[in-house]
Scaffold this motif. Structure first.
Motif, PDB file in Angstrom:
ATOM      1  N   ARG A 283      -4.965   8.251  12.690  1.00 44.46           N
ATOM      2  CA  ARG A 283      -5.939   7.960  11.636  1.00 44.46           C
ATOM      3  C   ARG A 283      -6.008   6.463  11.356  1.00 44.46           C
ATOM      4  N   TYR A 284      -4.908   5.782  11.581  1.00 44.30           N
ATOM      5  CA  TYR A 284      -4.906   4.331  11.373  1.00 44.30           C
ATOM      6  C   TYR A 284      -5.964   3.657  12.245  1.00 44.30           C
ATOM      7  N   ARG A 285      -5.947   3.950  13.528  1.00 40.08           N
ATOM      8  CA  ARG A 285      -6.936   3.350  14.421  1.00 40.08           C
ATOM      9  C   ARG A 285      -8.345   3.834  14.087  1.00 40.08           C
TER      10      ARG A 285
ATOM     11  N   ALA B  25       0.827  -1.210   0.000  1.00 34.62           N
ATOM     12  CA  ALA B  25       0.000   0.000   0.000  1.00 34.62           C
ATOM     13  C   ALA B  25       0.859   1.257   0.000  1.00 34.62           C
ATOM     14  N   ALA B  26       1.913   1.275   0.815  1.00 29.96           N
ATOM     15  CA  ALA B  26       2.760   2.463   0.899  1.00 29.96           C
ATOM     16  C   ALA B  26       3.612   2.625  -0.356  1.00 29.96           C
TER      17      ALA B  26
ATOM     18  N   ASP C 221     -11.344   1.382  12.971  1.00 29.79           N
ATOM     19  CA  ASP C 221     -12.543   1.313  13.798  1.00 29.79           C
ATOM     20  C   ASP C 221     -13.789   1.611  12.976  1.00 29.79           C
ATOM     21  N   LYS C 222     -13.675   2.508  12.029  1.00 31.97           N
ATOM     22  CA  LYS C 222     -14.815   2.846  11.184  1.00 31.97           C
ATOM     23  C   LYS C 222     -15.233   1.649  10.341  1.00 31.97           C
ATOM     24  N   VAL C 223     -14.254   0.882   9.858  1.00 35.74           N
ATOM     25  CA  VAL C 223     -14.542  -0.243   8.969  1.00 35.74           C
ATOM     26  C   VAL C 223     -14.883  -1.512   9.747  1.00 35.74           C
ATOM     27  N   LYS C 224     -14.138  -1.785  10.827  1.00 31.74           N
ATOM     28  CA  LYS C 224     -14.231  -3.094  11.482  1.00 31.74           C
ATOM     29  C   LYS C 224     -14.564  -3.038  12.975  1.00 31.74           C
ATOM     30  N   GLY C 225     -14.546  -1.863  13.583  1.00 31.15           N
ATOM     31  CA  GLY C 225     -14.669  -1.781  15.033  1.00 31.15           C
ATOM     32  C   GLY C 225     -15.930  -2.409  15.585  1.00 31.15           C
TER      33      GLY C 225
ATOM     34  N   LEU D 138      -6.225  -6.276   5.757  1.00 24.23           N
ATOM     35  CA  LEU D 138      -6.907  -4.985   5.820  1.00 24.23           C
ATOM     36  C   LEU D 138      -6.184  -4.009   6.724  1.00 24.23           C
ATOM     37  N   SER D 139      -5.791  -4.456   7.911  1.00 23.41           N
ATOM     38  CA  SER D 139      -5.087  -3.540   8.818  1.00 23.41           C
ATOM     39  C   SER D 139      -3.763  -3.103   8.213  1.00 23.41           C
ATOM     40  N   GLY D 140      -3.086  -4.007   7.514  1.00 25.68           N
ATOM     41  CA  GLY D 140      -1.846  -3.635   6.848  1.00 25.68           C
ATOM     42  C   GLY D 140      -2.061  -2.583   5.771  1.00 25.68           C
ATOM     43  N   LYS D 141      -3.100  -2.766   4.977  1.00 27.66           N
ATOM     44  CA  LYS D 141      -3.408  -1.799   3.921  1.00 27.66           C
ATOM     45  C   LYS D 141      -3.688  -0.422   4.502  1.00 27.66           C
ATOM     46  N   ILE D 142      -4.530  -0.377   5.551  1.00 26.79           N
ATOM     47  CA  ILE D 142      -4.864   0.916   6.160  1.00 26.79           C
ATOM     48  C   ILE D 142      -3.619   1.558   6.763  1.00 26.79           C
ATOM     49  N   ALA D 143      -2.832   0.768   7.508  1.00 28.62           N
ATOM     50  CA  ALA D 143      -1.620   1.307   8.133  1.00 28.62           C
ATOM     51  C   ALA D 143      -0.639   1.798   7.087  1.00 28.62           C
TER      52      ALA D 143
END
Length: 395
Positions: A320-322, A24-25, A326-330, A296-301
């Motif tokens: 923003r990562y958290r 992603a980065a 949280d918005k997607v999976k929390g 997913l968490s890797g992509k967002i991070a």
């Protein structure tokens, strides 16, 4: 002049979460270093290798060479022998993780990331009460250092990066499930069907699984909650299950390990260090599944780290990562954690009653999708006594 050892982002761990972050980065043009302590990416691993179609393809398009078998149906088997069968065409895949992990890391390399194997992280530069400036490693038998304004820890359940950064990553008895798995050969089974077995005697607080991998092979494993019975071992419970379900099967591979319990967002970030996947305990509290959450968490991070500019942003930007996670999976993760507290208290008759309730819901037709939260709420609504199991839960 910037040293060749300086990067925009360092990712430690080339499993699905780490490679997804690096990919992603790198796709956003950042200079990324992806480090893997093992000499071979994807080996060894402790994973049943199952993933939903959506959980995979929302991150990377499917490559047929990753697929050991396709999942078209599921069997749920209770301790009393009751069974529910769910026809769910194109539900997902059983992966060959050795190929999959290496290929996702290769995608990251193709996007511009530098990938290094056989490099062991042994500490952070600064860290603790100060932001980390980089990572100390042992590379080719010699100490080395790499520098970056952001570090992503994808170093699994035993994450040392998070600990070095100042997080309490201690695993308590109630904080993980113990698991064991064999790759069995010489089997005769439906190679498009996942099997799940439940029962307090079989696997207290957990379940056993059969995940076919084609050509008469399958990942056959079991996980249980040691806090419910610390006197037994997962491998002993698994051997008993194998003797009953697959007597005489050939054992092609053995893996043992732990499945971390979800702990909310508290292990996802400290200053400029972001944790993803198992390192952050981002595991489904009911199924123990972690591949999709790691991806997913890797992509967002990775995307948040790519947007972070130290000369422009404070560390708070990385929160923003958290927030995005949280918005997607929390909501889903918190709900499963609550249900887990009920699940580990269920008796054998409870499992049989739930399976008997579920069976007619899926008896007449194949389904194109299952909404897990809605299904669980329906089960609880029609089995209200299960809610009594949660009356002493503390939050």
């Amino acid at each position: 002049m910037i040293s060749e050892n300086h990067y925009d982002l360092i990712v430690v761990g080339a499993g699905p979460g780490g490679s997804s972050a690096a990919l992603a980065a790198a796709r956003k043009g950042r200079k990324v270093l992806l480090l893997e302590k093992h000499s071979i990416i994807g080996y060894p691993l402790c994973c049943a290798e199952g993933i939903s179609k959506l959980g995979l393809e929302v991150i990377v398009p499917i490559n047929p060479r990753w697929v050991a078998s396709r999942v078209e149906r599921v069997r749920l088997i209770g301790p009393g022998g009751v069974e529910a069968r769910i026809e769910h065409p194109n539900a997902g895949y059983v992966l060959d993780r050795k190929i999959f992990d290496r290929d996702v890391a290769t995608l990251a390399a193709g996007a511009g990331a530098t990938v290094k194997t056989n490099v062991q992280a042994v500490g952070l530069l600064n860290g603790g009460n100060e932001p980390a400036r980089g990572v100390k490693v042992i590379e080719e038998g010699r100490p080395n250092e790499y520098f970056a304004p952001v570090i992503i820890a994808a170093d699994g359940i035993e994450s040392r990066i998070g600990f070095w950064a100042g997080l309490n990553t201690t695993l308590y008895l109630s904080g993980f499930d113990s698991a064991a798995q064999y790759l069995l050969g010489g089997l005769r089974l439906d190679e498009e069907c996942l099997e799940f077995y439940f029962g307090r005697e079989l696997c207290p607080g957990g379940y056993a699984w059969v995940f076919p991998k084609g050509n008469g092979t399958a990942n056959v494993g079991l996980a249980f909650t040691p806090a419910l019975n610390a006197k037994v071992k997962a491998i002993d419970l698994l051997n008993r299950f194998i003797a009953e379900r697959f007597p005489g099967a050939s054992i092609m591979e053995t893996v043992v390990g732990g499945v971390p319990a979800y702990v909310g967002k508290k292990l996802m970030r400290v200053k400029n260090v972001l944790l993803v996947g198992d390192a952050a305990r981002l595991v489904d509290s009911i199924s123990g599944a972690g591949i999709a959450n790691a991806l997913l968490s890797g992509k967002i991070a990775g995307e948040v780290a790519a947007e972070y500019l130290p000369q422009k942003h404070s560390f708070k930007f990385l929160e923003r990562y958290r927030q995005l996670w949280d918005k997607v999976k929390g909501r889903e993760m918190r709900f499963y954690l609550y249900i887990r507290q009920i699940y580990v208290r269920m008796k054998d008759k409870d499992f049989d009653e739930v399976i008997n309730f579920v069976r007619p819901l899926f008896a007449d037709r194949p389904v194109s999708a299952i909404e897990p939260i809605g299904l669980v709420k329906n089960v609880l609504k029609n089995n209200p006594k299960l809610l009594l199991l949660a009356r002493h839960i503390r939050w």
